[in-house]
Enzyme design. Structure first.
Site, PDB file in Angstrom:
ATOM      1  N   GLU A 218       6.580   6.333  -0.408  1.00 56.85           N
ATOM      2  CA  GLU A 218       6.278   5.036  -0.820  1.00 56.85           C
ATOM      3  C   GLU A 218       7.141   4.426  -0.493  1.00 56.85           C
ATOM      4  OE1 GLU A 218       3.607   5.291  -2.474  1.00 56.85           O
ATOM      5  OE2 GLU A 218       3.485   7.862  -3.038  1.00 56.85           O
ATOM      6  N   CYS A 252       5.975  -4.110  -3.827  1.00 60.94           N
ATOM      7  CA  CYS A 252       6.112  -2.999  -2.586  1.00 60.94           C
ATOM      8  C   CYS A 252       4.036  -3.504  -2.060  1.00 60.94           C
ATOM      9  CB  CYS A 252       6.334  -2.096  -1.970  1.00 60.94           C
ATOM     10  SG  CYS A 252       5.415  -1.392  -4.096  1.00 60.94           S
TER      11      CYS A 252
END
Length: 471
Positions: A218, A252
């Site tokens: 990720e 993110c």
């Protein structure tokens, strides 16, 4: 619970070996045991809520409401879902059996990967640690969790939380920094789940390849916002400001830059200014609810990105008198497609938003598709035609139409990247599946055995095979 002195190579090797031995006993396999552990974790998190939120305040100056909304609450929600659904997900999934294989039953049966490593970052220390951990435990694995040293108070709080719930041979937390990260990546795991930067993600994948260890990565990237001329500009500004200010942009999937139709650019900028003031006041650098930049390195980096740039709004900063960091004011940077600003040269990870006017949706799409695939994309439009065009041309991990961030706050859909923004996904059933190996099983009856597959082959047998197996 471990101490800093114990976190050396030998200790990590011994921990992995003990977990592997524990996994082989089969102790983690009964679903009743997994569910009971998740229930204990849920209860312990609720009991420690104040302590967990105070740790976020110490590390990031994150307010209790934001800490609960974006971390503790989402973790509790994921726990409740896994507790409810994991017993069903662990059951065999039956499928049709080809005629040539009758009489038999065909099904897929999940089994745990084994001993897994979860490496998490500092920006959402609980969410990005405990969310995958919950899926790993629900699937029956042993887990080593390695949180970031950049959020030491949250790391310690998690170590104490996990130690209160799990036998360390089942789940344990390894605290520390680069030395511990390096030592962990030298071990053989059955699965590695990493959340963090692209450069470290490449290193994790390289280390994992030595043992053919599967990975979920990720990562991040520059997540674009596209605002067309049909967008509801006041609402667009409100939702865009929310996404940019959350965790001070240290997210993110934060909106990284904004491609806006030139005809509504000035209106959007004006509305964004209003929203920044409405949310944080006229002195955001002293607002008690505004998250601090994590450390001096990133604080200085963000200031450097603004040097010499044309600032449309904000641009200020304030040192934290009690720590080695500070606050960066919400900032809009004037940008162009032709001569891009310094903030456009890297993932910003802060409350800075470049505003890039475009002449058409096609121009915005060309700009996005000519770059690496982002983790998120946010489109603001009231045109179905424009929505479909963007969805059919732009590749990205996930995103929203007429909102930001919220696509990851669900256990009904997976969350993950594509290309340089990551591989694999999790949340809800995707987490359970990520940490499981799904075995395909054919359970054949013994009361009948068709002879056509056995040698010696004959014309009659060949005719039977062709009857059952044909296009």
């Amino acid at each position: 619970m471990t101490t800093a002195a114990e976190n050396h190579v030998e200790y990590i090797q011994e921990t992995v070996a003990r977990q592997r031995a524990y996994f082989r006993t089969g102790a983690t396999r009964p679903m009743s045991v997994r569910v009971a552990a998740l229930q204990r974790l849920k209860a312990e998190m609720k009991a420690r809520e104040k302590q967990l939120l105070e740790a976020l305040k110490a590390d990031l100056h994150k307010s209790a409401p934001e800490g609960y909304m974006c971390e503790v609450g989402l973790c509790l929600d994921e726990l409740a879902w896994q507790i409810k659904k994991a017993p069903q997900w662990a059951k065999p999934t039956y499928h049709p059996t080809p005629l040539a294989q009758l009489p038999s039953a065909s099904y897929e049966l999940p089994e745990p990967q084994g001993v897994v490593l979860i490496m998490s970052p500092w920006n959402y220390p609980y969410l990005l640690s405990l969310d995958p951990l919950v899926g790993a435990v629900a699937a029956g694995n042993c887990v080593i969790l390695k949180p970031s040293a950049y959020a030491p108070h949250a790391s310690r709080a998690m170590a104490e939380l996990i130690a209160a719930v799990f036998d360390p041979d089942w789940v344990t937390v390894i605290e520390g920094g680069r030395e511990q990260n390096a030592a962990l990546l030298e071990q053989r795991f059955d699965y590695i789940f990493f959340t963090g930067s692209l450069d470290v993600g490449k290193l994790v994948m390289e280390k994992a390849s030595r043992n053919l260890t599967p990975v979920t990565l990720e990562l991040g990237g520059k997540s674009p916002v596209i605002v067309d001329k049909t967008a509801n500009i006041p609402l667009t500004a409100k939702r865009l400001a929310f996404g940019k200010l959350l965790n001070a942009g240290q997210t993110c999937v934060a909106p990284d830059y904004c491609l806006v139709d030139r005809r509504v650019k000035d209106q959007l900028v004006a509305e964004l200014k209003k929203q920044f003031v409405r949310m944080l006041g006229r002195d955001p650098l002293h607002n008690e609810n505004f998250v601090r930049i994590i450390n001096r390195k990133h604080y200085n980096r963000l200031q450097g990105l603004l040097e010499g740039e044309k600032i449309l709004f904000g641009g200020g900063h304030r040192d934290d008198p009690l720590g080695d960091s500070g606050w960066i004011a919400p900032t809009l940077v004037a940008d162009t497609l032709e001569a891009q600003s310094k903030p456009m040269g890297e993932e910003i990870f802060g409350p800075i938003l470049p505003i890039i006017p475009v002449d058409s949706l096609d121009q915005a799409i060309e700009f996005v598709t000519s770059r690496e695939k982002p983790l998120a994309l946010y489109l603001f439009t009231q045109s179905k035609k424009n929505r479909d065009k963007v969805m059919n041309t732009c590749s990205f991990g996930g995103g929203c139409v007429n909102d930001t961030i919220i696509h990851l706050a669900t256990h009904h859909m997976g969350f993950g990247g594509v290309g340089n923004s990551g591989m694999g996904s999790y949340h809800g059933k995707r987490s359970f599946d990520t940490f499981s190996h799904h075995r395909s099983i054919v359970d054949k009856a013994t009361w009948l055995d068709l002879p056509m597959r056995y040698m010696p082959y004959t014309k009659a047998k060949d005719a039977l095979v062709r009857m059952f197996v044909r296009g």
